[in-house]
Design a protein around this motif. Structure first.
Motif, PDB file in Angstrom:
ATOM      1  N   ARG A   1       0.836  -1.187   0.000  1.00 41.03           N
ATOM      2  CA  ARG A   1       0.000   0.000   0.000  1.00 41.03           C
ATOM      3  C   ARG A   1       0.875   1.243   0.000  1.00 41.03           C
ATOM      4  NH1 ARG A   1      -3.235  -0.567   5.293  1.00 41.03           N
ATOM      5  NH2 ARG A   1      -1.138  -1.080   5.986  1.00 41.03           N
TER       6      ARG A   1
ATOM      7  N   SER B   1       1.527   4.897   9.911  1.00 42.41           N
ATOM      8  CA  SER B   1       1.097   3.579  10.353  1.00 42.41           C
ATOM      9  C   SER B   1       1.989   2.476   9.804  1.00 42.41           C
ATOM     10  CB  SER B   1      -0.360   3.328   9.939  1.00 42.41           C
ATOM     11  OG  SER B   1      -0.490   3.396   8.530  1.00 42.41           O
TER      12      SER B   1
ATOM     13  N   ALA C   1       4.258  -0.361  11.593  1.00 42.54           N
ATOM     14  CA  ALA C   1       4.243  -1.767  11.197  1.00 42.54           C
ATOM     15  C   ALA C   1       5.668  -2.288  11.006  1.00 42.54           C
ATOM     16  CB  ALA C   1       3.437  -1.942   9.908  1.00 42.54           C
TER      17      ALA C   1
ATOM     18  N   GLY D   1      -2.208 -15.174   6.537  1.00 55.21           N
ATOM     19  CA  GLY D   1      -1.772 -13.808   6.788  1.00 55.21           C
ATOM     20  C   GLY D   1      -0.504 -13.777   7.625  1.00 55.21           C
TER      21      GLY D   1
ATOM     22  N   LYS E   1       0.300 -11.679   9.977  1.00 52.78           N
ATOM     23  CA  LYS E   1       0.060 -11.384  11.390  1.00 52.78           C
ATOM     24  C   LYS E   1      -0.254 -12.649  12.172  1.00 52.78           C
ATOM     25  CE  LYS E   1      -2.732  -8.430  14.417  1.00 52.78           C
ATOM     26  NZ  LYS E   1      -3.682  -7.302  14.450  1.00 52.78           N
ATOM     27  N   ARG E   2      -1.158 -13.457  11.678  1.00 52.18           N
ATOM     28  CA  ARG E   2      -1.518 -14.680  12.392  1.00 52.18           C
ATOM     29  C   ARG E   2      -0.321 -15.639  12.477  1.00 52.18           C
ATOM     30  NH1 ARG E   2      -7.454 -15.901   9.664  1.00 52.18           N
ATOM     31  NH2 ARG E   2      -8.568 -14.161  10.670  1.00 52.18           N
TER      32      ARG E   2
ATOM     33  N   SER F   1      -0.737  -3.385  16.867  1.00 53.04           N
ATOM     34  CA  SER F   1      -0.159  -2.358  16.001  1.00 53.04           C
ATOM     35  C   SER F   1       0.108  -2.801  14.571  1.00 53.04           C
ATOM     36  CB  SER F   1       1.161  -1.848  16.604  1.00 53.04           C
ATOM     37  OG  SER F   1       2.122  -2.887  16.639  1.00 53.04           O
ATOM     38  N   PHE F   2       0.116  -4.104  14.298  1.00 46.92           N
ATOM     39  CA  PHE F   2       0.473  -4.546  12.953  1.00 46.92           C
ATOM     40  C   PHE F   2      -0.764  -4.985  12.187  1.00 46.92           C
ATOM     41  CE2 PHE F   2       1.684  -7.990  10.012  1.00 46.92           C
ATOM     42  CZ  PHE F   2       2.517  -7.280   9.176  1.00 46.92           C
ATOM     43  N   ARG F   3      -0.819  -4.570  10.925  1.00 42.37           N
ATOM     44  CA  ARG F   3      -1.900  -4.986  10.033  1.00 42.37           C
ATOM     45  C   ARG F   3      -1.279  -5.415   8.710  1.00 42.37           C
ATOM     46  NH1 ARG F   3      -5.788  -1.860   6.830  1.00 42.37           N
ATOM     47  NH2 ARG F   3      -4.788   0.023   7.613  1.00 42.37           N
ATOM     48  N   ASP F   4      -1.738  -6.539   8.167  1.00 41.47           N
ATOM     49  CA  ASP F   4      -1.167  -7.056   6.926  1.00 41.47           C
ATOM     50  C   ASP F   4      -1.328  -6.054   5.788  1.00 41.47           C
ATOM     51  OD1 ASP F   4      -0.189  -9.587   7.698  1.00 41.47           O
ATOM     52  OD2 ASP F   4      -2.214 -10.390   7.722  1.00 41.47           O
ATOM     53  N   ALA F   5      -0.223  -5.815   5.062  1.00 42.48           N
ATOM     54  CA  ALA F   5      -0.290  -4.974   3.866  1.00 42.48           C
ATOM     55  C   ALA F   5      -0.763  -5.775   2.663  1.00 42.48           C
ATOM     56  CB  ALA F   5       1.077  -4.350   3.581  1.00 42.48           C
TER      57      ALA F   5
ATOM     58  N   GLN G   1      -3.148  -8.211   0.921  1.00 46.92           N
ATOM     59  CA  GLN G   1      -4.536  -8.617   1.114  1.00 46.92           C
ATOM     60  C   GLN G   1      -4.851  -9.969   0.474  1.00 46.92           C
ATOM     61  OE1 GLN G   1      -6.390  -6.808   3.176  1.00 46.92           O
ATOM     62  NE2 GLN G   1      -4.643  -5.420   3.380  1.00 46.92           N
TER      63      GLN G   1
END
Length: 426
Positions: free
Chosen positions: A6, A13, A17, A90, A92-93, A210-214, A216
């Protein structure tokens, strides 16, 4: 590579990450710098009380190599399955699964030491190794966040900064919390593992918040008992991956031959214990951190990967040879600093080469492949070196020198189209 990332947002943000991924690598590798010096004392230092009194030096060397080798062997399988899993569930998981496993490994090690249970200690290393797959996942996630090839190399350097930070702080935790001169009666070989487990929990909470997958798009989940052989076979079928592996594998045999047995050599030659072994890991991690943070990007911009890695291989062999030859303990300790710095340049450069050998959709796979090759090299060195050290103390280092020469030769032949110092990347 750029299609899955992204745009960098104005609120920072993605920077948060990236920091979260560095923390994950820090916690992952921290356990190595923390555990190696303590294991060195427990298993190789006479009078530690962990092993039976009748245990001979050769038996202790073998037990040490099994404990260390088990970690890398299970890491081989875990890195493949967990990294591949992260492509489907993902990043994160996948990272959270690894952190839970790391916490369980720390808890088991903390129980094994007061019980004086070697099988339980090895089991703790097996669990920790199998869930030590955060580095390839974090590397793949860093690539997901990159907008260009240059930024991808920079982000992989950040991964190595997190790794080197773990190598720096891990020995400090191991040395401080096990030293009665600092903590008095509170100090023990168990306490560092308790602290490490607590830091794993902190990292788990931080990543969760705080972390979100870029990235998708998720790949279908396909796992089988033959995944290890399939992954290695699939990678070696590709010419671009083979070219990188032809240098990466002997290079890792060289560095790991030095890394795994440096603390044991200091103990055997100079009578050092946990504190000196922790200092050795600290110096190595400091060199790695400084080189990863300050030198990787400018050197890769100025030199071709072949030229840079050729010098790294030659200089690393020189450092290892000096480590074996010097008669002074302080001088031998000091050589850990340049060894770490050279690895801090060589390792991310090779990871970037692996990244360029695969598509954006396969970054998790290729980073998992690179870690599988690395852990295969580390496990081979650990088991083989422990057996050889009993009869020839310098054997792991002589083997490392031979492998370093093989890596240099592979650069000169397989990567020959590159013109030193300019030319195309492999």
């Amino acid at each position: 590579m750029t299609g899955s990332a992204r745009p960098r947002s104005s609120d920072g943000s993605l920077r948060l990450a990236e920091f979260a991924l560095m923390v994950v690598c820090f916690v992952d590798v921290m356990g190595q710098g923390l555990a190696f010096p303590i294991f060195d004392t427990l298993l190789l230092k006479s009078g530690s009380g962990f092993l039976p009194v009748a245990t001979s030096r050769s038996q202790a060397e073998l037990l040490y190599s099994i404990a260390i080798g088990t970690f890398f062997l299970t890491w081989l399988f875990g890195s493949i399955y967990v990294a591949r899993l992260s492509d489907s569930i993902g990043r994160k998981r996948g990272i959270l699964i690894c952190l839970v496993g790391a916490f369980a490994g720390y808890a088991l090690a903390a129980a094994a030491i007061p019980l004086r249970s070697y099988p339980l200690l090895v089991a703790s290393r097996a669990i920790t190794g199998f869930t030590a797959g955060t580095q390839p996942i974090a590397a793949a996630a860093m690539i997901d966040l990159a907008r260009s090839e240059a930024e991808s190399t920079r982000n992989l350097g950040l991964v190595n900064v997190g790794v080197s930070g773990g190598l720096v702080i891990g020995p400090i935790i191991g040395g401080v919390f096990s030293d009665p001169a600092i903590l008095g009666p509170w100090a023990s070989p168990t306490l560092p593992f308790m602290v490490g487990g607590g830091l794993c929990l902190v990292a788990l909470v931080f990543v969760a918040l705080s972390f979100r997958d870029a990235r998708q798009a998720l790949a279908p989940l396909r796992l089988s008992p033959l995944e290890v052989g399939q992954l290695l076979g699939r990678g070696l079928q590709r010419r671009a991956v083979r070219r990188v592996t032809a240098v990466f594998f002997p290079y890792m045999l060289c560095f790991m031959g030095f890394y795994v047995f440096a603390a044991a050599s200091l103990t055997a030659r100079f009578g050092y214990g946990t504190q000196a072994a922790s200092l050795a890991m600290f110096l190595l991690g400091t060199g790695l951190a400084l080189a990863s943070g300050l030198l990787v990007e400018p050197l890769n911009a100025r030199l071709s990967s072949g030229a840079l890695l050729g010098w790294v291989a030659l200089l690393l062999c020189a450092v290892i040879a000096a480590f074996v030859a010097v008669p002074s303990g302080p001088l031998a300790l000091a050589l850990l600093l340049p060894a770490g710095a050279l690895h801090g340049i060589g390792y991310p450069t090779l990871l970037a080469a692996y990244s360029r050998s695969a598509s954006a959709e396969e970054q998790g796979w290729v980073m998992g492949f690179s870690t599988a090759v690395f852990t295969l090299a580390a496990a081979s060195v650990s088991f083989l070196g422990g057996e050889l050290t009993a009869s020839v103390p310098a054997a792991p280092f002589l083997f490392a020198l031979a492998c370093g020469a093989a890596a240099w030769l592979a650069i000169q032949t397989i990567w020959r189209p590159e013109r030193w110092p300019g030319g195309a990347h492999p």
